[in-house]
Design a protein around this motif. Structure first.
Motif, PDB file in Angstrom:
ATOM      1  N   LEU A   1      26.208  58.858 -10.083  1.00  0.00           N
ATOM      2  CA  LEU A   1      25.032  59.380  -9.356  1.00  0.00           C
ATOM      3  C   LEU A   1      23.946  58.300  -8.599  1.00  0.00           C
ATOM      4  N   LEU A   2      23.888  57.458  -9.559  1.00  0.00           N
ATOM      5  CA  LEU A   2      22.941  55.896  -9.062  1.00  0.00           C
ATOM      6  C   LEU A   2      23.690  55.621  -7.631  1.00  0.00           C
ATOM      7  N   ALA A   3      25.165  55.633  -7.785  1.00  0.00           N
ATOM      8  CA  ALA A   3      25.686  54.947  -6.780  1.00  0.00           C
ATOM      9  C   ALA A   3      25.653  55.849  -5.625  1.00  0.00           C
ATOM     10  N   ALA A   4      25.525  57.066  -5.357  1.00  0.00           N
ATOM     11  CA  ALA A   4      25.375  57.948  -4.419  1.00  0.00           C
ATOM     12  C   ALA A   4      24.112  57.776  -3.781  1.00  0.00           C
ATOM     13  N   ALA A   5      23.117  57.326  -4.399  1.00  0.00           N
ATOM     14  CA  ALA A   5      21.830  57.324  -3.580  1.00  0.00           C
ATOM     15  C   ALA A   5      21.781  55.867  -2.971  1.00  0.00           C
ATOM     16  N   GLY A   6      22.613  54.871  -3.568  1.00  0.00           N
ATOM     17  CA  GLY A   6      22.249  53.563  -3.298  1.00  0.00           C
ATOM     18  C   GLY A   6      22.173  52.929  -2.137  1.00  0.00           C
TER      19      GLY A   6
ATOM     20  N   ASN B   1      10.478  49.468  -3.436  1.00  0.00           N
ATOM     21  CA  ASN B   1      11.828  49.139  -3.368  1.00  0.00           C
ATOM     22  C   ASN B   1      12.782  50.265  -3.323  1.00  0.00           C
ATOM     23  N   GLY B   2      12.286  51.630  -3.485  1.00  0.00           N
ATOM     24  CA  GLY B   2      13.147  52.854  -3.626  1.00  0.00           C
ATOM     25  C   GLY B   2      13.345  53.404  -4.892  1.00  0.00           C
ATOM     26  N   PHE B   3      13.002  52.564  -5.922  1.00  0.00           N
ATOM     27  CA  PHE B   3      12.800  53.193  -7.371  1.00  0.00           C
ATOM     28  C   PHE B   3      11.795  54.040  -7.570  1.00  0.00           C
ATOM     29  N   VAL B   4      12.140  55.168  -8.219  1.00  0.00           N
ATOM     30  CA  VAL B   4      11.172  56.217  -8.715  1.00  0.00           C
ATOM     31  C   VAL B   4      10.829  56.417  -9.964  1.00  0.00           C
ATOM     32  N   LEU B   5       9.916  56.394 -10.367  1.00  0.00           N
ATOM     33  CA  LEU B   5       9.328  56.708 -11.912  1.00  0.00           C
ATOM     34  C   LEU B   5       8.515  57.889 -12.018  1.00  0.00           C
TER      35      LEU B   5
ATOM     36  N   PHE C   1      13.864  58.198 -14.494  1.00  0.00           N
ATOM     37  CA  PHE C   1      13.709  56.970 -13.439  1.00  0.00           C
ATOM     38  C   PHE C   1      14.934  57.257 -12.762  1.00  0.00           C
ATOM     39  N   GLY C   2      14.515  56.928 -11.292  1.00  0.00           N
ATOM     40  CA  GLY C   2      15.484  57.088 -10.509  1.00  0.00           C
ATOM     41  C   GLY C   2      15.622  56.185  -9.094  1.00  0.00           C
ATOM     42  N   TYR C   3      16.296  56.308  -8.438  1.00  0.00           N
ATOM     43  CA  TYR C   3      16.522  55.558  -6.998  1.00  0.00           C
ATOM     44  C   TYR C   3      16.724  56.479  -5.838  1.00  0.00           C
ATOM     45  N   ALA C   4      15.741  56.527  -5.046  1.00  0.00           N
ATOM     46  CA  ALA C   4      15.737  57.451  -3.893  1.00  0.00           C
ATOM     47  C   ALA C   4      16.017  56.737  -2.520  1.00  0.00           C
ATOM     48  N   GLY C   5      16.621  57.692  -1.955  1.00  0.00           N
ATOM     49  CA  GLY C   5      16.466  57.504  -0.216  1.00  0.00           C
ATOM     50  C   GLY C   5      15.729  58.531   0.191  1.00  0.00           C
ATOM     51  N   GLU C   6      15.824  58.752   1.761  1.00  0.00           N
ATOM     52  CA  GLU C   6      14.986  59.779   2.373  1.00  0.00           C
ATOM     53  C   GLU C   6      15.301  61.082   1.962  1.00  0.00           C
ATOM     54  N   GLN C   7      16.723  61.302   1.661  1.00  0.00           N
ATOM     55  CA  GLN C   7      17.219  62.635   1.332  1.00  0.00           C
ATOM     56  C   GLN C   7      17.742  62.875   0.099  1.00  0.00           C
TER      57      GLN C   7
END
Length: 250
Positions: free
Chosen positions: A11-16, A88-92, A138-144
């Protein structure tokens, strides 16, 4: 556990590879629906006049009262939370939820004492209902797309019941007991959230609920014979839930 680690990493790789955006910052609320797989583990202790019975008889009764049984059901919930998207794209974020596991399970078995004509039938049931949780994520986000992991605390209402009847000699020995408890549990999991455009997003999420147990005694059913025997039951409860959610971001 290995499968969960692999899932989280995927899942983390999918948004990386996505470009970071601040579009995830803010409040949100939504609903979810899914399928839960639950299991209860039961153990027993004998007391009183059971000490006068043979070791084989005591073992047969303990075997009948102890074991693991499963349940399932359709879960649903309402959730609300807040996310902060860093540069940096990380989400809390943090999320609170009320839901209903909507699940139940049962197990009926007969165990015979091979040293005598005694045979015991045991029925055990449980039902998991209302559940409340609060979970940082805790996540990592792109635009979508945002991939995330989450862990926190949950409180789940569960009802248990156990019935014990000696059927081999038809001697009228029958016991019944149960308990209701709000379990305090740890909950953890991972998810993948998609933005549809505008203020709407959807998610796919897996959660694991762990911890807690309840203890109760079996009581004689009116008309039962052979007083002075005691059985204490201890049961715990775990759940795996996979679900879909829809959220509105303010």
């Amino acid at each position: 556990m290995l499968k969960r680690i692999i899932l989280t990493g995927s899942l983390l790789a999918a948004a990386g590879g996505a470009v970071a955006s601040d579009s995830w910052t803010g409040w949100y609320a939504g609903v979810n629906v899914g399928q839960g797989s639950l299991d209860a583990q039961s153990s027993a202790a004998l007391s009183g006049s059971w000490s006068s019975e043979s070791a084989a008889t005591q073992t047969a009764v303990l075997d009948a009262l102890s074991g693991e049984y499963d349940g399932s059901g359709t879960s649903w919930g309402l959730f609300a939370g807040y996310d902060h998207d860093f540069d940096n794209g990380f989400v809390l974020g943090i999320e609170a939820e009320y839901g209903d596991h909507g699940a139940n399970g049962e197990d009926v078995q007969s165990v015979a004492d091979t040293s005598s004509a005694l045979e015991y039938t045991v029925g055990q049931v449980f039902e998991a209902g209302d559940s409340y949780s609060i979970r940082p994520r805790f996540g990592y986000a792109g635009e979508q797309v945002m991939a995330y992991v989450t862990a926190g605390w949950a409180w789940t209402d569960v009802d248990f019941a156990t019935a014990l009847t000696e059927t081999g000699l038809d001697n009228g020995y029958a016991k019944l007991g149960g308990a209701s408890k709000s379990f305090s549990q740890t909950v953890f999991g991972a998810g993948l959230e998609f933005r549809f455009g505008g203020n709407w997003s959807g998610r796919l999420e897996y959660l694991r609920y762990n911890g807690g147990d309840v203890t109760y005694d079996l009581e004689y059913v009116p008309g039962s014979t052979f007083p002075g025997y005691g059985e204490t039951i201890t049961q715990d409860f775990d759940a795996d839930v996979i679900r879909l959610g829809l959220a509105y971001r303010f």
